[in-house]
Design an enzyme around this catalytic site. Structure first.
Site, mmCIF file in Angstrom:
data_model
loop_
_atom_site.group_PDB
_atom_site.id
_atom_site.type_symbol
_atom_site.label_atom_id
_atom_site.label_comp_id
_atom_site.label_asym_id
_atom_site.label_seq_id
_atom_site.Cartn_x
_atom_site.Cartn_y
_atom_site.Cartn_z
ATOM 1 N N GLY A 152 0.828 -1.200 0.000
ATOM 2 C CA GLY A 152 0.000 0.000 0.000
ATOM 3 C C GLY A 152 0.859 1.245 0.000
ATOM 4 O O GLY A 152 2.091 1.180 -0.067
ATOM 5 N N SER B 17 1.043 8.062 3.942
ATOM 6 C CA SER B 17 1.476 9.444 3.776
ATOM 7 C C SER B 17 3.000 9.492 3.739
ATOM 8 O O SER B 17 3.667 9.118 4.689
ATOM 9 C CB SER B 17 0.956 10.300 4.929
ATOM 10 O OG SER B 17 1.350 9.751 6.165
ATOM 11 N N GLY C 256 5.137 7.750 1.735
ATOM 12 C CA GLY C 256 5.921 6.643 1.220
ATOM 13 C C GLY C 256 5.124 5.393 0.937
ATOM 14 O O GLY C 256 4.020 5.208 1.445
ATOM 15 N N ALA C 257 5.725 4.527 0.100
ATOM 16 C CA ALA C 257 5.114 3.241 -0.229
ATOM 17 C C ALA C 257 5.449 2.221 0.857
ATOM 18 O O ALA C 257 6.450 2.345 1.564
ATOM 19 C CB ALA C 257 5.619 2.756 -1.575
ATOM 20 N N VAL C 258 4.596 1.210 0.980
ATOM 21 C CA VAL C 258 4.805 0.153 1.978
ATOM 22 C C VAL C 258 4.955 -1.174 1.246
ATOM 23 O O VAL C 258 4.107 -1.544 0.427
ATOM 24 C CB VAL C 258 3.636 0.071 2.980
ATOM 25 C CG1 VAL C 258 3.903 -1.009 4.031
ATOM 26 C CG2 VAL C 258 3.410 1.418 3.662
ATOM 27 N N ASP D 219 -5.644 11.461 10.332
ATOM 28 C CA ASP D 219 -5.994 10.732 9.105
ATOM 29 C C ASP D 219 -6.700 9.421 9.442
ATOM 30 O O ASP D 219 -6.350 8.353 8.934
ATOM 31 C CB ASP D 219 -4.745 10.468 8.268
ATOM 32 C CG ASP D 219 -5.067 10.215 6.793
ATOM 33 O OD1 ASP D 219 -6.196 10.542 6.365
ATOM 34 O OD2 ASP D 219 -4.197 9.700 6.067
#
Length: 393
Positions: free
Chosen positions: A18, A21, A23-25, A133
């Site tokens: 996924g 906020s 960065g990509a995981v 968020d």
């Protein structure tokens, strides 16, 4: 402080989990353990600040409903945040994924309660943290979808910063956040209320708008205080939960409850099996009112009041013993049916008999049976219906 680990020990996979906020995981392996890794690319100064903020906040947090941090690593160009891996995905995927699993109101309340516990904890720290968020995408499920943990603290801030910048996901943002006013814990409360509505409708917030994908239309609806349609809420949602949603989504932050108050309320709802007070007309002159209460000792009780036109009312009170709740429900049905045949005298006798049954139940232990608690409500409804046919005062 977050533990610094050698980047060479982190084996990144190609599996994309996924995007949060900043960065990509991705999935990875660290010391023979499956983990999730958030990758921060510091090309932008804002991303760097978000990364440092997320790492700092997560290093200070220790709660069962907040994602656990394992460490951080760097290769000189990028920073990596190592976190526990929860393989069942996000609550958003559960709600809108291809499988479309069904879930009960009780399960939705369980998810909401766990989120509320985490937020109440964050808001009560020495330096309170506002997540900013809250949404289903940031709720990760585990334990066969029974439990959740909050993730993605890239936008989180401590309340001393007095932030006024517009941050978060628009559909879940509080009106004051859109108007660039100060972020407070009540912003998280508003977002929580939106998510609770989503859990009870399985619909994206503001999908009812004429142009539901328009950012301007959504922003206008939020800032003007337009309410989400309560008629979309599932029919078996308790009235108390509906009222909680509306309180959380109040346009006035001061009128919203605190997360601690929400945690307490949802805890009572979940432990009681979301029992609902109800009224049952029996005939033109008689109404039965069934209510659930917690007495001064913390024990749950059920009251059945018979209100009769121009006649004294009758009250029956039943302690609810968790382990024997199902048997108590059957006892209520049996004794109330007897009461229906003989009137006031048998009502009083039924109450004494039921108290005796409950006293016996109390000696059999305190093993938890949440489902049995729900059966009490169902059996009570059946009992009241039987009285409607048989009761003669």
């Amino acid at each position: 402080m977050v533990k610094q680990v050698d980047f060479a020990e982190v084996k990144l996979s190609e599996k994309f989990l996924g995007a949060g906020s900043g960065g990509a995981v991705r999935k990875a392996t660290f010391q023979n353990q499956e983990i999730a890794v958030k990758i921060f690319d510091f090309l932008e100064e804002t991303i760097k600040k978000n990364a440092e903020r997320e790492i700092t906040h997560l290093s200070e947090i220790d709660h069962e409903n907040v994602i656990r941090v394992i460490g951080r690593a760097s290769n000189g160009k990028k920073d990596y945040l190592l976190m526990e891996y929860l393989e069942e995905g996000s609550l958003h995927n559960y709600l809108y994924g291809d499988d479309k699993w069904e879930y009960t109101v009780e399960q939705a309340v369980r998810w909401a309660l766990q989120c509320a516990k985490a937020l109440a904890y964050l808001h009560s720290l020495d330096r309170p943290i506002v997540h900013r968020d809250i949404k289903p995408q940031n709720m990760l499920l585990y334990n066969q979808h029974e439990d959740l943990k909050i993730c993605d603290f890239g936008l989180a801030t401590d309340m001393s910063n007095n932030k006024t910048d517009m941050q978060g996901t628009l559909r879940y943002m509080a009106p004051e956040a859109i108007k660039h006013l100060k972020y407070t814990a009540k912003c998280d409360v508003y977002s929580f209320g939106i998510m609770l509505w989503e859990l009870m409708t399985r619909q994206l917030p503001y999908s009812h708008l004429e142009n539901p994908n328009s950012q301007y239309a959504i922003m206008k609806a939020i800032s003007s205080g337009e309410k989400l349609p309560m008629e979309a809420v599932r029919s078996d949602c308790p009235e108390g939960i509906k009222q909680l949603m509306e309180c959380c989504m109040d346009i006035n932050p001061e009128k919203r409850p605190s997360m601690k108050e929400i945690e307490k309320f949802l805890g009572e709802q979940y432990e009681s099996g979301t029992d609902e007070d109800f009224i049952k007309p029996l005939d033109e002159d008689t109404v039965a009112v069934v209510t659930y209460h917690v007495d001064s000792s913390g024990s749950r009780i059920m009251r059945v009041d018979f209100w009769r036109h121009q006649l004294p009312s009758i009250r029956m009170t039943f302690p609810i013993v968790k382990r024997e709740a199902e048997r108590l429900g059957k006892t209520v049905v049996r004794e109330m049916a007897k009461a229906a045949a003989d009137g006031d005298r048998e009502v009083r006798r039924a109450e004494k008999d039921t108290e005796r049954e409950t006293s016996r139940a109390a000696h059999n232990g305190e093993r938890e049976t949440r489902r049995a608690g729900q059966d009490v409500g169902r059996e009570t409804v059946r009992a009241v219906k039987k009285i409607g046919k048989k009761l003669r005062f």
